[in-house]
Design an enzyme around this catalytic site. Structure first.
Site, short mmCIF file in Angstrom:
data_model
loop_
_atom_site.label_atom_id
_atom_site.label_comp_id
_atom_site.label_asym_id
_atom_site.label_seq_id
_atom_site.Cartn_x
_atom_site.Cartn_y
_atom_site.Cartn_z
N CYS A 65 -26.77 2.93 25.23
CA CYS A 65 -26.64 4.23 24.58
C CYS A 65 -27.89 4.56 23.74
CB CYS A 65 -25.34 4.30 23.78
SG CYS A 65 -24.69 5.98 23.72
N GLU A 125 -32.32 14.28 18.13
CA GLU A 125 -31.47 13.79 17.04
C GLU A 125 -32.34 13.42 15.83
OE1 GLU A 125 -28.80 10.64 18.23
OE2 GLU A 125 -27.93 10.44 16.22
N MET A 158 -30.73 2.84 25.04
CA MET A 158 -31.38 3.43 26.22
C MET A 158 -32.29 4.57 25.77
SD MET A 158 -29.85 5.62 29.38
CE MET A 158 -30.67 7.17 29.76
N ASP A 218 0.85 -1.19 0.00
CA ASP A 218 0.00 0.00 0.00
C ASP A 218 0.89 1.24 0.00
OD1 ASP A 218 -2.19 -1.58 0.31
OD2 ASP A 218 -2.56 -1.08 2.42
N HIS A 247 -21.28 2.74 27.56
CA HIS A 247 -21.01 1.52 26.79
C HIS A 247 -20.26 0.50 27.64
CE1 HIS A 247 -22.18 2.93 22.73
NE2 HIS A 247 -21.83 4.12 23.19
N THR A 260 2.27 -15.08 0.11
CA THR A 260 3.22 -14.91 1.23
C THR A 260 4.63 -14.65 0.68
OG1 THR A 260 1.92 -16.37 2.62
CG2 THR A 260 4.23 -16.05 3.25
N GLU A 319 -19.91 -2.53 27.26
CA GLU A 319 -19.26 -3.58 26.47
C GLU A 319 -17.76 -3.35 26.32
OE1 GLU A 319 -21.30 -1.29 25.26
OE2 GLU A 319 -20.86 -0.71 23.19
#
Ligand code: GLN
Length: 522
Positions: free
Chosen positions: A346, A370, A349, A110, A482, A154, A484
């Site tokens: 979030c 929102e 909720m 890249d 959050h 590879t 998690e």
């Protein structure tokens, strides 16, 4: 542990989960690559913004230095200015540690990754050959039609690396099938890597087996040997915790099916930490957690019963924007009315609060601003001013930049005694990571509480609602943060553990896994 991402975004915070998977959030509120989540889950380490670097971040600081005149009139170039900045960031993040593990994203060849590869080539030269080693991850594709593994990619990427001055010390060869010795030998001879350093990293049914698998092939020995750490590393790695984790996953005593309702469900990486935390919650009680990915717009189109019927639990994770929001509100309504365990995170909720406001408190047209700026009952709204952990006042408006302007990072909250949240956490004050712009609107607090919604946690200054729950429901908890992001396979997170337990109880009640559940509790 560090991740270097060659893309130009300053951080992944503004990137669509469709493109880049989940945005992971660290304690200090950095929006980082999701690999930092893997690092935190696999290694007992807390990371910060310093551990996630992009080309955008590097150029941002080089350009700022150039504008300040720090380069004293020099022509600013990729080598040495960009590469020096990359090396400076690596130093800053790894200082004080015995060993730094620095991952460079992308593919060899890249254009964008070249400065990063050049920087690590220089690090090895600057510090000495015994102070740095190169581990190259390659793909060894399995061609099913021909029934063979192809080692050419590879060979080719190692050739590319060597042409820019990097000879890998170890190759990690990802493949669907274990690498046979003949292929290992072939790769070794073409790449100048010793045979025992050509490691086969085969796709596993369970990601937690990887540390055991790498240990079995002696990868850790190679590192210790290569970096001359033998006198400091005297004991073999203790992998019993990983054995326990794998054992719990392979020998479950129970099983639940959880529906995750979102809008990026075709791209599983978008909810990586949520999926992992659910599985961890299951591991703690030897329960297999099957995930059903549900597109929230399907609920809008086909109705909640047909999409969500039969689930043991429903989780609505974080999200942004109005597409699919109504489906999330309907998921909350369905879980609430049917007594199905509901876990809102979030946006999940905020959807639950909107559902409760509309359908229980009778606030017609309630919404988050929102989605509807003209809502007659903006129960979720944009807060324009708040205090950060360091005590400063931060401000934002509808016109603020999208990048880095959310309420972000670890913040403390006080949990109300007597609530289910308090029983699960077993603590009065906990800290969770945040990433959102909108908040529970305090103007509606009393009204919603009077209608039966329990505010189970608030920020320490009492100004922000952090968690809500429903007392007359088998398990309905929704949190603004959050959780998690702080779950690990070895310890799990109390809310996820509680949620999975409630889903098991529901499963047992429905007669699906009754006998098994008893055995597990005993
Ligand atoms: N869109 C919501 C907000 O910005 C929720 C964000 C989230 O779920 N992470 O407040």
């Amino acid at each position: 542990m560090m991740k270097l991402d060659p893309y130009i975004n300053v951080d992944p915070g503004t990137m669509s989960p469709f493109q880049h998977g989940e945005v992971y959030v660290t304690d200090d509120g950095a929006e980082t690559d999701l690999d930092l989540g893997h690092y935190e889950r696999f290694v007992n380490v807390r990371l910060s913004g310093k551990n996630s670097i992009t080309t955008g971040k590097i150029y941002e600081s080089v350009i700022a230095k150039e504008r300040r005149g720090d380069y004293l009139g020099a022509t600013v170039q990729v080598i040495p200015h960009i590469t020096d900045e990359i090396k400076r960031c690596i130093d800053a993040a790894t200082q004080g540690f015995d060993l730094g593990l620095v991952e460079i994203g992308g593919t060899v060849g890249d254009i964008e990754s070249l400065p990063f590869l050049e920087a690590i080539r220089q690090i090895r030269t600057d510090r000495g050959a015994e102070k740095a080693m190169f581990i190259h991850l390659t793909l060894v594709p399995w061609i099913a039609a021909a029934g063979e593994l192809k080692t050419k990619p590879t060979q080719h990427s190692v050739k590319e690396l060597r042409s820019i001055g990097i000879q890998p010390d170890v190759l990690l060869c990802r493949s669907e099938q274990p690498l046979p010795d003949s292929e290992r030998r072939k790769i070794a001879s073409f790449t100048n890597v010793s045979e025992k350093a050509v490691i086969s990293v085969v796709d596993m049914d369970n990601i937690h087996k990887i540390p055991l698998w790498l240990d079995a092939q002696g990868l850790d020995d190679l590192v210790v040997e290569r970096l001359r750490l033998a006198d400091r590393v005297t004991e073999r790695a203790d992998l019993t915790e990983w054995l326990d984790v794998v054992d719990a996953a392979e020998n479950p005593v129970d099983e639940v099916t959880i529906g995750v309702v979102g809008k990026y469900v075709d791209h599983k990486d978008a909810y990586k930490s949520v999926a992992e935390a659910l599985r961890h919650g299951g591991l703690r009680q030897r329960t297999r957690v099957n995930l059903e990915w549900i597109e929230s717009q399907d609920i809008e189109r086909d109705g909640a019963e047909s999409v969500l019927g039969g689930l043991d639990g429903i989780l609505v994770p974080g999200g942004f924007g109005d597409r699919g929001f109504e489906g999330k509100v309907l998921a909350s309504k369905y879980a609430r009315e049917q007594g199905i365990p509901y876990f809102g995170i979030c946006y999940g909720m905020q959807a639950a609060v909107v559902d409760f406001a509309r359908h229980v408190a009778g606030l017609e047209g309630a919404n988050s601003t929102e989605n509807d700026r003209q809502s007659p009952h903006p129960v979720i709204g944009l807060i324009t001013e708040w205090r950060t952990t360091s005590g400063e006042i931060e401000r934002r408006s509808e016109d603020s930049d999208m990048g880095g302007t959310m309420r972000l990072g670890l913040q403390e909250q006080r949990i109300k005694p007597g609530t289910r949240a308090h029983a699960l956490y077993g603590q009065d004050v906990v800290a969770e990571r945040h990433r959102h712009r909108y908040e529970f609107n305090n103007r509606y607090r009393t009204q919603l509480e009077d209608a039966g919604l329990v505010v189970s946690a608030k920020s320490l200054d009492d100004l922000l609602v952090e968690m809500v729950e429903l007392p007359d429901h088998p398990w309905f908890i929704a949190c603004q943060a959050h959780p998690e992001f702080q779950s690990t396979p070895r310890s799990g997170h109390p809310l996820f553990i509680g949620f999975v337990r409630a889903a098991r109880e529901r499963g047992a009640g429905e007669g699906q896994a009754g006998g098994k559940l008893k055995e597990a509790t005993a």
